[in-house]
Design an enzyme around this catalytic site. Structure first.
Site, PDB file in Angstrom:
ATOM      1  CB  ALA A  10       6.772  -9.165   2.028  1.00  0.00           C
ATOM      2  CB  SER A  22      13.215  -6.159  -0.708  1.00  0.00           C
ATOM      3  OG  SER A  22      11.926  -5.888  -1.225  1.00  0.00           O
ATOM      4  CG  ASP A  48      -0.250  -7.360  -0.424  1.00  0.00           C
ATOM      5  OD1 ASP A  48      -1.421  -7.582  -0.778  1.00  0.00           O
ATOM      6  OD2 ASP A  48       0.737  -7.769  -1.062  1.00  0.00           O
ATOM      7  N   GLY A  49      -0.655  -4.268   3.091  1.00  0.00           N
ATOM      8  CA  GLY A  49      -0.556  -3.831   4.483  1.00  0.00           C
ATOM      9  C   GLY A  49      -1.911  -3.760   5.146  1.00  0.00           C
ATOM     10  CG  ASP A  87      22.894  -3.486   8.202  1.00  0.00           C
ATOM     11  OD1 ASP A  87      23.936  -3.419   8.891  1.00  0.00           O
ATOM     12  OD2 ASP A  87      22.738  -2.858   7.148  1.00  0.00           O
TER      13      ASP A  87
END
Length: 285
Positions: free
Chosen positions: A185, A189, A70-71, A173
């Site tokens: 994507a 996560s 996918d990248g 963060d």
């Protein structure tokens, strides 16, 4: 019948050469010109005469083939965004939500595509803009734009406005601004929801490790404009686009996220659907 096809893949992926040779043979037998980027590995494999100048490579094709994960697909989509040709993704990666065709089956489908037998899905393209001192820099994204603090372990605080209305201050963060396409994507996560991209133009605003149990991802219509500002005074702040490009910014700089009128066009697998791909890629059984 197609006249020009451009192929892109990862320049160090030697295992893609076998696929490229099969594509080349299929196209050559049908008098279709195959255009290649200037990669050293292609010269080594004897394709030097088919390496095309950058302008022709990017503007002439009626079909683009992306070989990889996918990248690679996202990088290819960014390269050919202004061309607006459909992209045929052959999966050489791990997941492959966008590269739907396997190396074992692509030949029969490529022949059908050449004959005009295929279906295209259009996915929304978003823009991330960095404004500072009256100057602006913009990048397009298909999956996500991520505000992060680089290597520092300190918490950062991000202030977010929706259509100029204050929404929240996120301590944590970082922050993921994802499209529906990118919902499987990085956002997934980080605990974000999956949004079926067909007909769903939406932003997922997903905090990364928020320092409050009450803070959760929120889904907003893509017609809205989002404006973010990092309040924590530190260096090495980054806005990362699709995991491939980054803009450095400083505390107090304005980051704008909005929908564009551009589209990413990908060729769909005729024997799969979004839900079967989810089951396959996420091992849902």
């Amino acid at each position: 019948m197609l006249k020009n096809i451009s192929i892109n893949f990862r320049p160090d992926d030697s295992k893609s050469i076998r696929i490229i040779k099969k594509i080349f043979n299929i196209c050559s037998s049908r008098d279709i010109k195959v255009q290649f980027p200037d990669y050293k590995i292609l010269r080594k494999e004897g394709f030097s005469e088919f390496i095309t100048d950058e302008n022709s490579y990017l503007t002439n094709p009626e079909l683009v083939i992306a070989i990889g994960g996918d990248g690679t697909f996202l990088k290819t989509a960014r390269m050919f965004l202004e061309n607006n040709s459909p992209i045929f993704g052959i999966n050489r990666g791990k997941l492959g939500f966008l590269t739907e065709f396997s190396p074992n089956e692509f030949e029969e489908y490529l022949i059908k595509i050449i004959e005009g037998d295929y279906t295209v899905a259009e996915r929304s393209v978003m823009e991330a803009a960095h404004n500072k001192n009256g100057q602006s820099r913009s990048l397009y994204f298909f999956n996500d734009a991520v505000i992060s603090k680089g290597a520092f372990s300190r918490t950062i605080q991000i202030e977010l406005y929706v259509n100029d209305l204050f929404l929240i201050k996120y301590p944590g963060d970082g922050l993921i601004v994802s499209t529906a396409t990118g919902s499987t994507a990085y956002s997934l996560s980080a605990g974000g929801p999956i949004i079926v991209p067909d007909g769903n133009d939406a932003f997922i605003v997903n905090p990364v490790c928020p320092h409050s149990l009450s803070i959760r991802p929120i889904v907003l219509p893509a017609m809205y404009e989002l404006r973010a500002k990092t309040l924590t005074d530190m260096t090495n702040l980054l806005l990362t686009i699709d995991g491939q490009e980054a803009i450095e910014f400083s505390a107090g700089d304005e980051l704008i996220f909005r929908k564009t009128d551009k589209k990413m066009r990908l060729i769909l697998h005729p024997k799969k659907n979004y839900y079967s791909i989810l089951r396959e890629k996420l091992n849902w059984g």
